[in-house]
Design a protein around this motif. Structure first.
Motif, PDB file in Angstrom:
ATOM      1  N   GLY A  39       0.634  -1.483   0.275  1.00 28.04           N
ATOM      2  CA  GLY A  39      -0.183  -0.063   0.049  1.00 28.04           C
ATOM      3  C   GLY A  39       1.120   0.713   0.093  1.00 28.04           C
ATOM      4  O   GLY A  39       0.788   1.971  -0.037  1.00 28.04           O
ATOM      5  N   SER A  40       2.107   1.511   0.023  1.00 30.33           N
ATOM      6  CA  SER A  40       2.881   2.176  -0.630  1.00 30.33           C
ATOM      7  C   SER A  40       3.442   2.833  -2.052  1.00 30.33           C
ATOM      8  O   SER A  40       3.523   2.050  -2.136  1.00 30.33           O
ATOM      9  N   HIS A  41       4.072   4.060  -2.067  1.00 28.84           N
ATOM     10  CA  HIS A  41       3.974   4.154  -3.206  1.00 28.84           C
ATOM     11  C   HIS A  41       5.613   4.764  -3.047  1.00 28.84           C
ATOM     12  O   HIS A  41       5.266   6.244  -2.056  1.00 28.84           O
ATOM     13  N   THR A  42       6.401   4.692  -4.032  1.00 29.66           N
ATOM     14  CA  THR A  42       7.827   5.622  -4.043  1.00 29.66           C
ATOM     15  C   THR A  42       7.669   6.079  -5.370  1.00 29.66           C
ATOM     16  O   THR A  42       7.720   5.958  -6.583  1.00 29.66           O
ATOM     17  N   GLN A  43       8.462   7.735  -4.804  1.00 30.27           N
ATOM     18  CA  GLN A  43       8.927   8.640  -6.064  1.00 30.27           C
ATOM     19  C   GLN A  43      10.408   8.537  -5.869  1.00 30.27           C
ATOM     20  O   GLN A  43      10.823   8.682  -4.529  1.00 30.27           O
ATOM     21  N   THR A  44      10.869   8.831  -6.884  1.00 26.78           N
ATOM     22  CA  THR A  44      12.756   9.112  -6.269  1.00 26.78           C
ATOM     23  C   THR A  44      12.584  10.457  -7.511  1.00 26.78           C
ATOM     24  O   THR A  44      12.577  11.064  -8.532  1.00 26.78           O
ATOM     25  N   SER A  45      13.379  10.995  -6.949  1.00 23.30           N
ATOM     26  CA  SER A  45      14.209  12.378  -7.370  1.00 23.30           C
ATOM     27  C   SER A  45      15.607  12.558  -7.067  1.00 23.30           C
ATOM     28  O   SER A  45      15.967  13.162  -5.768  1.00 23.30           O
ATOM     29  N   TYR A  46      16.810  11.592  -7.686  1.00 20.80           N
ATOM     30  CA  TYR A  46      18.037  11.756  -6.723  1.00 20.80           C
ATOM     31  C   TYR A  46      19.125  12.516  -6.445  1.00 20.80           C
ATOM     32  O   TYR A  46      18.749  14.098  -6.523  1.00 20.80           O
ATOM     33  N   PRO A  47      18.889  13.144  -4.758  1.00 18.73           N
ATOM     34  CA  PRO A  47      19.680  12.016  -4.288  1.00 18.73           C
ATOM     35  C   PRO A  47      18.647  11.073  -3.626  1.00 18.73           C
ATOM     36  O   PRO A  47      18.873  11.027  -1.884  1.00 18.73           O
ATOM     37  N   LEU A  48      17.471  11.683  -3.724  1.00 18.23           N
ATOM     38  CA  LEU A  48      16.421  11.366  -2.105  1.00 18.23           C
ATOM     39  C   LEU A  48      15.122  10.350  -2.691  1.00 18.23           C
ATOM     40  O   LEU A  48      14.562  10.603  -4.007  1.00 18.23           O
ATOM     41  N   ARG A  49      15.020   9.418  -2.078  1.00 23.92           N
ATOM     42  CA  ARG A  49      13.756   8.551  -2.553  1.00 23.92           C
ATOM     43  C   ARG A  49      12.242   9.212  -1.444  1.00 23.92           C
ATOM     44  O   ARG A  49      13.366   9.447  -0.564  1.00 23.92           O
ATOM     45  N   ALA A  50      10.931   9.488  -1.626  1.00 28.84           N
ATOM     46  CA  ALA A  50      10.123   9.212  -0.872  1.00 28.84           C
ATOM     47  C   ALA A  50       9.567   8.746  -0.872  1.00 28.84           C
ATOM     48  O   ALA A  50       8.779   7.857  -1.638  1.00 28.84           O
ATOM     49  N   VAL A  51       9.149   7.533   0.455  1.00 26.75           N
ATOM     50  CA  VAL A  51       8.259   6.721   0.478  1.00 26.75           C
ATOM     51  C   VAL A  51       6.595   7.300   1.058  1.00 26.75           C
ATOM     52  O   VAL A  51       7.146   7.783   2.637  1.00 26.75           O
ATOM     53  N   ALA A  52       5.427   7.051   1.004  1.00 28.02           N
ATOM     54  CA  ALA A  52       4.414   7.476   0.538  1.00 28.02           C
ATOM     55  C   ALA A  52       3.780   6.267   1.393  1.00 28.02           C
ATOM     56  O   ALA A  52       3.280   5.450   0.302  1.00 28.02           O
ATOM     57  N   MET A  53       2.425   6.110   2.123  1.00 27.56           N
ATOM     58  CA  MET A  53       1.726   5.888   1.942  1.00 27.56           C
ATOM     59  C   MET A  53      -0.027   6.179   3.212  1.00 27.56           C
ATOM     60  O   MET A  53      -0.046   7.099   3.978  1.00 27.56           O
ATOM     61  N   THR A  54      -1.057   6.526   3.041  1.00 33.21           N
ATOM     62  CA  THR A  54      -2.034   7.017   3.294  1.00 33.21           C
ATOM     63  C   THR A  54      -2.469   5.800   4.883  1.00 33.21           C
ATOM     64  O   THR A  54      -3.065   4.777   4.262  1.00 33.21           O
ATOM     65  N   VAL A  55      -2.982   6.198   5.893  1.00 28.26           N
ATOM     66  CA  VAL A  55      -3.848   5.731   6.784  1.00 28.26           C
ATOM     67  C   VAL A  55      -4.726   6.066   7.612  1.00 28.26           C
ATOM     68  O   VAL A  55      -4.802   7.797   7.005  1.00 28.26           O
ATOM     69  N   ALA A  56      -5.267   5.671   8.353  1.00 26.37           N
ATOM     70  CA  ALA A  56      -6.633   6.328   8.503  1.00 26.37           C
ATOM     71  C   ALA A  56      -6.385   7.840   9.422  1.00 26.37           C
ATOM     72  O   ALA A  56      -5.329   6.944  10.180  1.00 26.37           O
ATOM     73  N   ARG A  57      -7.116   8.729  10.191  1.00 24.17           N
ATOM     74  CA  ARG A  57      -7.007  10.096  10.891  1.00 24.17           C
ATOM     75  C   ARG A  57      -7.020   9.227  12.574  1.00 24.17           C
ATOM     76  O   ARG A  57      -8.385   9.383  12.500  1.00 24.17           O
ATOM     77  N   VAL A  58      -6.156   9.707  13.152  1.00 24.76           N
ATOM     78  CA  VAL A  58      -6.696   9.687  14.002  1.00 24.76           C
ATOM     79  C   VAL A  58      -7.274  11.244  14.915  1.00 24.76           C
ATOM     80  O   VAL A  58      -7.064  12.082  14.520  1.00 24.76           O
ATOM     81  N   ALA A  59      -8.481  11.257  15.896  1.00 29.43           N
ATOM     82  CA  ALA A  59      -8.828  12.641  16.491  1.00 29.43           C
ATOM     83  C   ALA A  59      -8.404  14.048  15.905  1.00 29.43           C
ATOM     84  O   ALA A  59      -8.679  14.242  14.812  1.00 29.43           O
ATOM     85  N   ASP A  60      -6.826  13.903  15.982  1.00 30.29           N
ATOM     86  CA  ASP A  60      -6.754  15.222  16.634  1.00 30.29           C
ATOM     87  C   ASP A  60      -4.909  14.901  15.872  1.00 30.29           C
ATOM     88  O   ASP A  60      -4.318  15.892  16.059  1.00 30.29           O
ATOM     89  N   ASP A  61      -4.787  14.152  14.936  1.00 26.91           N
ATOM     90  CA  ASP A  61      -3.955  14.079  14.064  1.00 26.91           C
ATOM     91  C   ASP A  61      -3.714  15.001  13.101  1.00 26.91           C
ATOM     92  O   ASP A  61      -4.306  15.987  12.403  1.00 26.91           O
ATOM     93  N   VAL A  62      -2.031  14.919  12.546  1.00 21.98           N
ATOM     94  CA  VAL A  62      -1.601  15.363  11.133  1.00 21.98           C
ATOM     95  C   VAL A  62      -2.008  15.355  10.348  1.00 21.98           C
ATOM     96  O   VAL A  62      -2.199  14.140   9.977  1.00 21.98           O
ATOM     97  N   PRO A  63      -1.950  15.790   8.922  1.00 26.51           N
ATOM     98  CA  PRO A  63      -1.771  15.460   7.524  1.00 26.51           C
ATOM     99  C   PRO A  63      -1.303  15.140   7.017  1.00 26.51           C
ATOM    100  O   PRO A  63      -1.377  13.554   6.111  1.00 26.51           O
ATOM    101  N   VAL A  64      -0.035  15.180   7.316  1.00 22.84           N
ATOM    102  CA  VAL A  64       1.032  14.647   6.802  1.00 22.84           C
ATOM    103  C   VAL A  64       1.861  14.730   8.674  1.00 22.84           C
ATOM    104  O   VAL A  64       2.138  15.161   9.307  1.00 22.84           O
ATOM    105  N   GLU A  65       2.704  12.927   8.178  1.00 23.77           N
ATOM    106  CA  GLU A  65       3.747  12.376   9.060  1.00 23.77           C
ATOM    107  C   GLU A  65       4.851  11.806   8.518  1.00 23.77           C
ATOM    108  O   GLU A  65       4.583  11.525   7.725  1.00 23.77           O
ATOM    109  N   MET A  66       6.510  13.235   8.369  1.00 25.11           N
ATOM    110  CA  MET A  66       7.713  12.685   8.016  1.00 25.11           C
ATOM    111  C   MET A  66       8.311  12.147   9.263  1.00 25.11           C
ATOM    112  O   MET A  66       8.752  12.426  10.378  1.00 25.11           O
ATOM    113  N   MET A  67       9.317  11.507   7.779  1.00 29.78           N
ATOM    114  CA  MET A  67      10.713  11.397   8.426  1.00 29.78           C
ATOM    115  C   MET A  67      11.519  11.266   7.806  1.00 29.78           C
ATOM    116  O   MET A  67      11.594  11.037   6.705  1.00 29.78           O
TER     117      MET A  67
END
Length: 184
Positions: A29-57
């Protein structure tokens, strides 16, 4: 970009859950995009009550940078670039998908340090691609001939016919109105 919201990166916006991180990198269920020298891995999950729209690492492998100060510098560069440009993705998700959170991981795949300008350009490229991919995933199907979306605004009888079939059976100068006149 929201004028009333400061460009900050709070603790809530960091992806810390081991369970979510494992799920993100398991490629289910995750999607990968690459723009050298970075790769981004993204996935959507159900939001918890007061959660933010995007969590990153951010992840920088020890394999390429043995010294922690070099890894930390790259992480700072990526976090800063994301902080300055997160509105490209966060505002779109908050408005269009209020019940979902996007988990996003930036992985450094290069073996050399880069300038902050280059890192920022690559982060902007990745955020734009991910936003486009999310829009395409949730956009309604379009008419094969006229390209209009199926919100009821297109009364084209050819809506369910594939575009390739339709274009091969019509004269090249045929318009949408021409097709409707033939149909009626």
């Amino acid at each position: 970009m929201s004028a009333e919201k400061p460009l900050t990166l709070s603790k809530k916006e960091r992806l810390c859950s081991r369970k979510l991180i494992e799920q993100l990198f398991s490629h289910v269920g995750s999607h990968t995009q690459t723009s050298y020298p970075l790769r981004a891995v993204a996935m959507t999950v159900a939001r918890v009550a007061d959660d933010v729209p995007v969590e990153m690492m951010v992840s920088v492998p020890k394999r390429y940078f043995k010294r922690a100060l070099h890894r930390n510098r790259i992480k700072r560069q990526v976090r800063e670039a994301y902080r300055k440009n997160k509105y490209l993705l966060a505002d779109k998700i908050a408005l269009q998908h209020p019940d979902e959170t996007l988990c996003l991981a930036f992985v450094w795949i290069g073996d050399k340090q880069q300038s902050s300008d280059l890192v920022e350009r690559k982060v902007v490229t990745l955020l734009s691609r991910i936003a486009e991919k999310l829009w395409n995933r949730y956009s309604p199907p379009a008419c094969a001939f006229c390209g209009k979306f199926s919100h009821g605004c297109c009364s084209c009888p050819f809506f369910s016919i594939s575009g390739a079939y339709l274009r091969s059976h019509l004269p090249p100068a045929a318009s949408h109105q021409h097709v409707l006149n033939i149909w009626n």
